[in-house]
Design a protein around this motif. Structure first.
Motif, PDB file in Angstrom:
ATOM      1  N   TYR A   1       0.833  -1.196   0.000  1.00  0.00           N
ATOM      2  CA  TYR A   1       0.000   0.000   0.000  1.00  0.00           C
ATOM      3  C   TYR A   1       0.870   1.249   0.000  1.00  0.00           C
ATOM      4  O   TYR A   1       1.933   1.283   0.609  1.00  0.00           O
ATOM      5  CB  TYR A   1      -0.889   0.028   1.246  1.00  0.00           C
ATOM      6  CG  TYR A   1      -1.894  -1.097   1.299  1.00  0.00           C
ATOM      7  CD1 TYR A   1      -3.150  -0.953   0.724  1.00  0.00           C
ATOM      8  CD2 TYR A   1      -1.579  -2.299   1.916  1.00  0.00           C
ATOM      9  CE1 TYR A   1      -4.076  -1.986   0.762  1.00  0.00           C
ATOM     10  CE2 TYR A   1      -2.491  -3.334   1.962  1.00  0.00           C
ATOM     11  CZ  TYR A   1      -3.745  -3.172   1.384  1.00  0.00           C
ATOM     12  OH  TYR A   1      -4.646  -4.197   1.424  1.00  0.00           O
ATOM     13  N   HIS A   2       0.405   2.280  -0.695  1.00  0.00           N
ATOM     14  CA  HIS A   2       1.040   3.600  -0.656  1.00  0.00           C
ATOM     15  C   HIS A   2      -0.025   4.604  -0.269  1.00  0.00           C
ATOM     16  O   HIS A   2      -1.004   4.788  -0.988  1.00  0.00           O
ATOM     17  CB  HIS A   2       1.636   3.965  -2.017  1.00  0.00           C
ATOM     18  CG  HIS A   2       2.283   5.315  -2.037  1.00  0.00           C
ATOM     19  ND1 HIS A   2       1.693   6.410  -2.587  1.00  0.00           N
ATOM     20  CD2 HIS A   2       3.483   5.733  -1.552  1.00  0.00           C
ATOM     21  CE1 HIS A   2       2.484   7.446  -2.451  1.00  0.00           C
ATOM     22  NE2 HIS A   2       3.580   7.063  -1.823  1.00  0.00           N
ATOM     23  N   LYS A   3       0.143   5.197   0.904  1.00  0.00           N
ATOM     24  CA  LYS A   3      -0.813   6.175   1.433  1.00  0.00           C
ATOM     25  C   LYS A   3      -2.227   5.618   1.425  1.00  0.00           C
ATOM     26  O   LYS A   3      -3.187   6.298   1.065  1.00  0.00           O
ATOM     27  CB  LYS A   3      -0.737   7.488   0.659  1.00  0.00           C
ATOM     28  CG  LYS A   3       0.599   8.169   0.782  1.00  0.00           C
ATOM     29  CD  LYS A   3       0.640   9.477   0.020  1.00  0.00           C
ATOM     30  CE  LYS A   3       2.015  10.117   0.159  1.00  0.00           C
ATOM     31  NZ  LYS A   3       2.138  11.354  -0.583  1.00  0.00           N
ATOM     32  N   GLY A   4      -2.345   4.358   1.794  1.00  0.00           N
ATOM     33  CA  GLY A   4      -3.651   3.728   1.914  1.00  0.00           C
ATOM     34  C   GLY A   4      -4.191   3.096   0.646  1.00  0.00           C
ATOM     35  O   GLY A   4      -5.186   2.385   0.684  1.00  0.00           O
ATOM     36  N   ASP A   5      -3.556   3.332  -0.493  1.00  0.00           N
ATOM     37  CA  ASP A   5      -4.021   2.776  -1.757  1.00  0.00           C
ATOM     38  C   ASP A   5      -3.211   1.527  -2.108  1.00  0.00           C
ATOM     39  O   ASP A   5      -1.984   1.521  -2.015  1.00  0.00           O
ATOM     40  CB  ASP A   5      -3.871   3.790  -2.900  1.00  0.00           C
ATOM     41  CG  ASP A   5      -4.761   4.997  -2.733  1.00  0.00           C
ATOM     42  OD1 ASP A   5      -5.889   4.844  -2.207  1.00  0.00           O
ATOM     43  OD2 ASP A   5      -4.334   6.099  -3.128  1.00  0.00           O
ATOM     44  N   LEU A   6      -3.908   0.482  -2.529  1.00  0.00           N
ATOM     45  CA  LEU A   6      -3.258  -0.748  -2.955  1.00  0.00           C
ATOM     46  C   LEU A   6      -2.527  -0.484  -4.270  1.00  0.00           C
ATOM     47  O   LEU A   6      -3.117   0.000  -5.231  1.00  0.00           O
ATOM     48  CB  LEU A   6      -4.288  -1.862  -3.151  1.00  0.00           C
ATOM     49  CG  LEU A   6      -3.756  -3.203  -3.640  1.00  0.00           C
ATOM     50  CD1 LEU A   6      -2.864  -3.829  -2.576  1.00  0.00           C
ATOM     51  CD2 LEU A   6      -4.905  -4.136  -3.966  1.00  0.00           C
TER      52      LEU A   6
END
Length: 165
Positions: free
Chosen positions: A22-27
């Motif tokens: 995840y990056h900043k909550g995004d998969l």
């Protein structure tokens, strides 16, 4: 030969576990467990270095009383100058430094080595300083570096698309 014995182009491996990243909550993707932690560590270190560079550039601009809105420009300038040059005299200077390391020679020894190939210490220093050089130095540089004159011309005169060092 039977077609059944050849491996298929597309396959599924149900026993290989993948973990989500995840990056900043995004998969953003999936990695095998053994690679995931190293990838995440590298990416997080890169972010920390970017933040540190931004802070340093901001401090520098504030110290000289400049416009802090130019921080991103200054960051790009520092990143560009720290990258390995791909063309021009600076790229040839890097190739010469690489050759010196390869031969395991001191600066003085390398200057003497180059001089035996008809590249004087003054001409060598001018190349290191990024000054343009005459075509008459292509043959000595070619012999010193062990690359063809045509390739050396591409590096000196080329563009980023043409020259991949």
């Amino acid at each position: 030969m039977s077609l059944r014995n050849e491996p298929l182009d597309w396959q599924i491996e149900v026993n290989s576990p993948y973990v989500p990243i995840y990056h900043k909550g995004d998969l953003v993707g999936f990695f095998k467990q053994e690679y995931a932690s190293e990838v995440i560590k590298f990416l997080n270190e890169e972010e920390v270095l970017k933040k540190a560079l931004k802070m340093a550039c901001t401090d520098l601009i504030k110290k000289i009383g400049g416009d802090t809105s130019k921080v991103n420009y200054l960051m790009e300038k520092y990143v560009k100058t720290s990258e390995r040059p791909k063309y021009g005299t600076r790229a040839i200077a890097v190739l010469l430094r690489d050759r010196q390391k390869e031969l395991d020679l001191s600066n003085q020894e390398f200057a003497k080595f180059c001089d035996t190939f008809k590249l004087s210490p003054t001409e060598l220093n001018n190349i290191y300083a990024g000054e343009p050089f005459d075509d008459s130095l292509l043959a000595p540089l070619s012999r010193i570096l062990g690359i063809a004159k045509e390739r050396l011309l591409e590096v000196r005169n080329g563009s980023e698309k043409e020259s991949n060092l």
